[in-house]
Design a protein around this motif. Structure first.
Motif, PDB file in Angstrom:
ATOM      1  N   SER A 119      45.886  36.471  46.877  1.00 14.15           N
ATOM      2  CA  SER A 119      44.885  37.473  46.506  1.00 14.15           C
ATOM      3  C   SER A 119      45.253  38.258  45.254  1.00 14.15           C
ATOM      4  N   PHE A 120      46.523  38.219  44.850  1.00 14.72           N
ATOM      5  CA  PHE A 120      46.878  38.882  43.595  1.00 14.72           C
ATOM      6  C   PHE A 120      46.022  38.346  42.447  1.00 14.72           C
ATOM      7  N   SER A 121      45.578  37.099  42.549  1.00 12.34           N
ATOM      8  CA  SER A 121      44.802  36.491  41.470  1.00 12.34           C
ATOM      9  C   SER A 121      43.433  37.158  41.296  1.00 12.34           C
ATOM     10  N   PHE A 122      42.784  37.565  42.397  1.00 15.14           N
ATOM     11  CA  PHE A 122      41.472  38.189  42.217  1.00 15.14           C
ATOM     12  C   PHE A 122      41.576  39.671  41.869  1.00 15.14           C
ATOM     13  N   GLU A 123      42.752  40.253  41.974  1.00 13.83           N
ATOM     14  CA  GLU A 123      42.888  41.666  41.643  1.00 13.83           C
ATOM     15  C   GLU A 123      42.593  41.940  40.173  1.00 13.83           C
ATOM     16  N   GLU A 124      42.886  40.973  39.317  1.00 11.40           N
ATOM     17  CA  GLU A 124      42.563  41.123  37.910  1.00 11.40           C
ATOM     18  C   GLU A 124      41.057  41.325  37.731  1.00 11.40           C
ATOM     19  N   ALA A 125      40.262  40.523  38.449  1.00 15.94           N
ATOM     20  CA  ALA A 125      38.806  40.642  38.348  1.00 15.94           C
ATOM     21  C   ALA A 125      38.325  41.984  38.904  1.00 15.94           C
ATOM     22  N   LEU A 126      38.952  42.466  39.971  1.00 19.75           N
ATOM     23  CA  LEU A 126      38.595  43.774  40.522  1.00 19.75           C
ATOM     24  C   LEU A 126      38.853  44.877  39.495  1.00 19.75           C
ATOM     25  N   GLN A 127      40.026  44.849  38.892  1.00 21.76           N
ATOM     26  CA  GLN A 127      40.371  45.881  37.918  1.00 21.76           C
ATOM     27  C   GLN A 127      39.461  45.825  36.697  1.00 21.76           C
ATOM     28  N   ARG A 128      39.134  44.611  36.273  1.00 22.77           N
ATOM     29  CA  ARG A 128      38.260  44.464  35.107  1.00 22.77           C
ATOM     30  C   ARG A 128      36.876  45.047  35.387  1.00 22.77           C
ATOM     31  N   ALA A 129      36.460  45.019  36.658  1.00 19.38           N
ATOM     32  CA  ALA A 129      35.165  45.581  37.034  1.00 19.38           C
ATOM     33  C   ALA A 129      35.251  47.064  37.362  1.00 19.38           C
ATOM     34  N   GLY A 130      36.415  47.663  37.172  1.00 20.92           N
ATOM     35  CA  GLY A 130      36.583  49.087  37.412  1.00 20.92           C
ATOM     36  C   GLY A 130      36.845  49.455  38.854  1.00 20.92           C
ATOM     37  N   VAL A 131      37.229  48.463  39.682  1.00 23.55           N
ATOM     38  CA  VAL A 131      37.555  48.729  41.085  1.00 23.55           C
ATOM     39  C   VAL A 131      39.066  48.985  41.184  1.00 23.55           C
TER      40      VAL A 131
END
Length: 265
Positions: A119-131
Motif C-alpha cells: 500500500s505504500f505505492s498508492f500513498e503517493e497518489a493520495l498525497q498528490r490528491a491532497g489527502v
C-alpha cells in the motif's frame, strides 16, 4: 528492467545492501513500487501461490522467482532478494526467531520468493490528491492490525486478514476510496471504514505491527488489506524455515507506481 530506469529505487536497495538503511521504507523513492516478500521452501510454493490467487486484496502478486533465484525478473536491475530489504524476519516452524538485515548466510537453493504489492505505492497518489497520510506526517511506520476477517485457505495456509490503517476526515476517506480503487495491484480500495470493533480490532491505539498514529477529532479510521497477511498464514503453516520482510520494511523495485493505475472511464 531497462538499465535506463531512474536510479532512486536502486539507490535505496544499495543502501539496504550496505547495511546503512534499516528503517521503514514509507515515502522513500517516490514514484517506485514497493513490495512485500514471502520466501518459502518450494514444497509449499504451490499452496502459497493458490493462497495469493484466492486472496488478491492482501496478496496481489507482483512476481514470483524461480526456486533458488535471488532476483525476480522484471522487478529491477541489480536486485538481490537476500540483501536489498532493510530488515527481514526469519521464521522456524511458524515462530519468529530473528530479524536480520541480510539473509545470505541462511539462503537455500529450494527457496521460492514471492513479491506482493504494498500500500505504500498508492500513498503517493493520495498525497498528490491532497489527502494527508498520517504515519508519513509523523515519521512513523503505518499501523497494522490482525482483523477478525478470515482469508480463504489454501493447503497449509490460512489465517486472519491483516489490515493497515490511515485516519482521515470523511471527505478525504471518500477520495481515498476512489483513488486507491485504481490500484488493485497494491491492495486497491479499503476493506473497511469506521468502527474498528466491527472487524475485531479492540484497541485502535495498540497496533499488532507498526506504530500507533494520532487520530484527530472528526477523523475515522480507514482500513486496507495488508501484505503482512502472509506472515499470519505462515505462522499457521509452520514451514521448517521461511523468511519475510519486517512489517513496513519493503523491497524497492524499479517498477513505476504510475504503471499500476487503472484509469476509470
Amino acid at each position: 528492467m531497462s538499465s535506463t530506469a531512474p536510479s532512486s529505487a536502486l539507490r535505496i536497495r544499495l543502501m539496504a545492501r550496505a547495511g546503512v538503511l534499516s528503517g521503514p521504507t514509507a515515502n522513500l523513492a517516490p514514484g517506485f513500487v514497493q513490495a512485500n516478500l514471502a520466501i518459502l521452501p518450494c514444497d509449499l510454493a504451490y499452496d502459497f501461490l493458490l493462497f495469493c490467487q484466492r486472496n488478491p486484496k492482501p496478496c496481489p502478486l507482483l512476481g514470483v522467482a524461480e526456486a533458488g533465484a535471488t532476483s525476480i525478473s522484471g522487478l529491477g536491475d541489480d536486485l538481490d532478494i537476500r540483501t536489498d530489504v532493510p530488515r527481514y524476519r526469519v521464521w522456524k516452524k511458524g515462530v519468529l526467531v530473528d530479524e536480520l538485515q541480510d539473509v545470505t548466510r541462511i539462503w537455500r537453493e529450494d527457496f521460492v520468493t514471492f513479491a506482493i504489492g504494498c500500500s505504500f505505492s498508492f500513498e503517493e497518489a493520495l498525497q498528490r490528491a491532497g489527502v494527508p497520510v498520517r504515519h508519513i506526517e509523523e515519521g512513523l511506520n503505518v499501523p497494522m492490525f490482525r482483523s477478525s476477517i478470515a482469508t480463504t485457505p489454501s493447503g497449509a495456509f490460512s489465517g486472519p486478514l491483516v489490515v493497515s490503517m490511515r485516519p482521515m476526515i470523511p471527505e478525504d476517506a471518500i477520495k481515498a476510496v476512489q483513488i486507491t480503487g485504481r490500484f488493485p495491484s497494491v491492495h486497491g480500495a479499503p476493506v473497511h471504514l469506521g468502527d474498528p470493533e466491527a472487524i475485531g480490532i479492540k484497541d485502535i491505539a495498540s497496533p499488532d505491527y507498526g506504530d500507533a498514529v494520532t487520530i484527530r477529532p472528526g477523523e475515522i479510521p480507514v482500513f486496507w488489506a495488508c501484505g503482512v497477511t502472509p506472515q499470519a498464514a505462515i505462522g499457521r503453516a509452520t514451514p521448517e524455515l521461511s523468511i519475510t520482510h519486517a512489517p513496513g520494511h519493503m523491497l524497492l523495485t524499479d517498477m513505476l507506481n504510475a504503471t499500476l493505475s487503472i484509469q476509470r472511464r
